[in-house]
Design a protein around this motif. Structure first.
Motif, PDB file in Angstrom:
ATOM      1  N   GLN A   1       0.850  -1.184   0.000  1.00  0.00           N
ATOM      2  CA  GLN A   1       0.000   0.000   0.000  1.00  0.00           C
ATOM      3  C   GLN A   1       0.889   1.239   0.000  1.00  0.00           C
ATOM      4  N   LEU A   2       0.835   2.022  -1.089  1.00  0.00           N
ATOM      5  CA  LEU A   2       1.602   3.261  -1.118  1.00  0.00           C
ATOM      6  C   LEU A   2       0.997   4.269  -0.152  1.00  0.00           C
ATOM      7  N   PRO A   3       1.798   4.949   0.626  1.00  0.00           N
ATOM      8  CA  PRO A   3       1.262   5.964   1.537  1.00  0.00           C
ATOM      9  C   PRO A   3       0.636   7.131   0.759  1.00  0.00           C
ATOM     10  N   GLU A   4      -0.395   7.723   1.341  1.00  0.00           N
ATOM     11  CA  GLU A   4      -1.048   8.900   0.748  1.00  0.00           C
ATOM     12  C   GLU A   4      -0.151  10.134   0.812  1.00  0.00           C
ATOM     13  N   THR A   5       0.834  10.094   1.690  1.00  0.00           N
ATOM     14  CA  THR A   5       1.669  11.268   1.951  1.00  0.00           C
ATOM     15  C   THR A   5       2.896  11.376   1.047  1.00  0.00           C
ATOM     16  N   LEU A   6       3.056  10.467   0.079  1.00  0.00           N
ATOM     17  CA  LEU A   6       4.236  10.501  -0.784  1.00  0.00           C
ATOM     18  C   LEU A   6       4.274  11.762  -1.635  1.00  0.00           C
ATOM     19  N   THR A   7       5.453  12.311  -1.789  1.00  0.00           N
ATOM     20  CA  THR A   7       5.675  13.414  -2.717  1.00  0.00           C
ATOM     21  C   THR A   7       5.709  12.816  -4.119  1.00  0.00           C
ATOM     22  N   PRO A   8       5.003  13.407  -5.091  1.00  0.00           N
ATOM     23  CA  PRO A   8       5.024  12.848  -6.446  1.00  0.00           C
ATOM     24  C   PRO A   8       6.445  12.792  -7.021  1.00  0.00           C
ATOM     25  N   SER A   9       6.681  11.809  -7.882  1.00  0.00           N
ATOM     26  CA  SER A   9       7.974  11.686  -8.561  1.00  0.00           C
ATOM     27  C   SER A   9       8.231  12.927  -9.407  1.00  0.00           C
ATOM     28  N   SER A  10       9.493  13.325  -9.487  1.00  0.00           N
ATOM     29  CA  SER A  10       9.894  14.490 -10.279  1.00  0.00           C
ATOM     30  C   SER A  10      11.355  14.306 -10.664  1.00  0.00           C
ATOM     31  N   GLN A  11      11.946  15.343 -11.225  1.00  0.00           N
ATOM     32  CA  GLN A  11      13.369  15.257 -11.549  1.00  0.00           C
ATOM     33  C   GLN A  11      14.223  15.163 -10.284  1.00  0.00           C
ATOM     34  N   SER A  12      13.717  15.701  -9.183  1.00  0.00           N
ATOM     35  CA  SER A  12      14.509  15.686  -7.955  1.00  0.00           C
ATOM     36  C   SER A  12      14.120  14.561  -6.984  1.00  0.00           C
ATOM     37  N   ILE A  13      12.933  13.961  -7.148  1.00  0.00           N
ATOM     38  CA  ILE A  13      12.469  12.892  -6.256  1.00  0.00           C
ATOM     39  C   ILE A  13      12.114  11.663  -7.092  1.00  0.00           C
ATOM     40  N   SER A  14      12.655  10.498  -6.690  1.00  0.00           N
ATOM     41  CA  SER A  14      12.275   9.250  -7.361  1.00  0.00           C
ATOM     42  C   SER A  14      12.099   8.154  -6.311  1.00  0.00           C
ATOM     43  N   TYR A  15      11.466   7.063  -6.736  1.00  0.00           N
ATOM     44  CA  TYR A  15      11.181   5.943  -5.840  1.00  0.00           C
ATOM     45  C   TYR A  15      11.606   4.642  -6.501  1.00  0.00           C
ATOM     46  N   ARG A  16      12.009   3.691  -5.654  1.00  0.00           N
ATOM     47  CA  ARG A  16      12.306   2.355  -6.155  1.00  0.00           C
ATOM     48  C   ARG A  16      12.126   1.344  -5.039  1.00  0.00           C
ATOM     49  N   PHE A  17      11.798   0.136  -5.455  1.00  0.00           N
ATOM     50  CA  PHE A  17      11.751  -0.989  -4.524  1.00  0.00           C
ATOM     51  C   PHE A  17      13.110  -1.658  -4.553  1.00  0.00           C
ATOM     52  N   LYS A  18      13.702  -1.834  -3.380  1.00  0.00           N
ATOM     53  CA  LYS A  18      14.963  -2.546  -3.234  1.00  0.00           C
ATOM     54  C   LYS A  18      14.637  -3.879  -2.564  1.00  0.00           C
ATOM     55  N   THR A  19      14.823  -4.976  -3.298  1.00  0.00           N
ATOM     56  CA  THR A  19      14.455  -6.303  -2.817  1.00  0.00           C
ATOM     57  C   THR A  19      15.703  -7.127  -2.550  1.00  0.00           C
ATOM     58  N   ARG A  20      15.693  -7.862  -1.433  1.00  0.00           N
ATOM     59  CA  ARG A  20      16.801  -8.742  -1.070  1.00  0.00           C
ATOM     60  C   ARG A  20      16.265 -10.120  -0.702  1.00  0.00           C
ATOM     61  N   LEU A  21      16.901 -11.129  -1.240  1.00  0.00           N
ATOM     62  CA  LEU A  21      16.618 -12.527  -0.915  1.00  0.00           C
ATOM     63  C   LEU A  21      17.760 -12.973  -0.014  1.00  0.00           C
ATOM     64  N   VAL A  22      17.452 -13.287   1.245  1.00  0.00           N
ATOM     65  CA  VAL A  22      18.482 -13.602   2.237  1.00  0.00           C
ATOM     66  C   VAL A  22      18.438 -15.095   2.539  1.00  0.00           C
ATOM     67  N   PHE A  23      19.607 -15.743   2.471  1.00  0.00           N
ATOM     68  CA  PHE A  23      19.729 -17.184   2.687  1.00  0.00           C
ATOM     69  C   PHE A  23      20.380 -17.477   4.029  1.00  0.00           C
ATOM     70  N   ASN A  24      20.246 -18.730   4.495  1.00  0.00           N
ATOM     71  CA  ASN A  24      20.974 -19.155   5.687  1.00  0.00           C
ATOM     72  C   ASN A  24      22.475 -19.105   5.428  1.00  0.00           C
ATOM     73  N   GLU A  25      22.887 -19.498   4.212  1.00  0.00           N
ATOM     74  CA  GLU A  25      24.297 -19.462   3.819  1.00  0.00           C
ATOM     75  C   GLU A  25      24.388 -18.816   2.448  1.00  0.00           C
ATOM     76  N   GLY A  26      25.430 -18.075   2.219  1.00  0.00           N
ATOM     77  CA  GLY A  26      25.657 -17.528   0.889  1.00  0.00           C
ATOM     78  C   GLY A  26      25.349 -16.047   0.799  1.00  0.00           C
ATOM     79  N   VAL A  27      25.638 -15.498  -0.363  1.00  0.00           N
ATOM     80  CA  VAL A  27      25.452 -14.080  -0.643  1.00  0.00           C
ATOM     81  C   VAL A  27      23.986 -13.820  -0.957  1.00  0.00           C
ATOM     82  N   GLU A  28      23.445 -12.715  -0.441  1.00  0.00           N
ATOM     83  CA  GLU A  28      22.044 -12.395  -0.730  1.00  0.00           C
ATOM     84  C   GLU A  28      21.891 -11.922  -2.170  1.00  0.00           C
ATOM     85  N   SER A  29      20.719 -12.209  -2.735  1.00  0.00           N
ATOM     86  CA  SER A  29      20.383 -11.773  -4.092  1.00  0.00           C
ATOM     87  C   SER A  29      19.624 -10.461  -3.987  1.00  0.00           C
TER      88      SER A  29
END
Length: 128
Positions: free
Chosen positions: A91-119
């Motif tokens: 759910q995106l918050p209602e309070t977000l500032t709209p995207s512009s040349q100075s503001i951008s948004y991205r999802f940063k996703t990490r897959l974390v394992f018991n052993e090994g490097v995260e994806s």
């Protein structure tokens, strides 16, 4: 087999994650529905968790801020060459500032394992 295990611990041939979203433009307050695509690597790995942060980037100050986080805890084994889909809602918050040349948004996703490097995965979205 032992060589493949050590290579995956270093990140070579380990499982990968990709956040699949139906579109890239959203409105403030909108419910985003998509899915995580998880592809197994060369050996099986035990998943610990999936973390997905909505990041706000201020290009004027070069500051990156976490807006909100989704964490999915798991002990699932990702088998070699296996493909899995896991539902994602955010759910995106209602309070977000709209995207512009100075503001951008991205999802940063990490897959974390018991052993090994995260994806990791990055997905840019635009907020109106």
């Amino acid at each position: 087999m032992l060589l493949r295990k050590y290579m995956s611990l270093l990140g070579v041939g380990s499982a990968l994650i990709d956040l699949i979203l139906p579109k890239s433009h959203y409105h403030k307050g909108e419910l985003i529905k998509g899915h995580f695509l998880i592809k197994g690597g060369t050996i099986e790995q035990r998943l610990r968790r999936i973390e997905c942060d909505l990041m706000r980037i201020d290009h004027k100050t070069e500051k990156e801020t976490v807006v909100d986080t989704v964490t999915i805890l798991s002990s699932k084994v990702i088998h070699s060459e296996e493909t899995n889909h896991l539902h994602f809602t955010f759910q995106l918050p209602e309070t977000l500032t709209p995207s512009s040349q100075s503001i951008s948004y991205r999802f940063k996703t990490r897959l974390v394992f018991n052993e090994g490097v995260e994806s990791k995965d990055l997905d840019i979205i635009y907020v109106h």
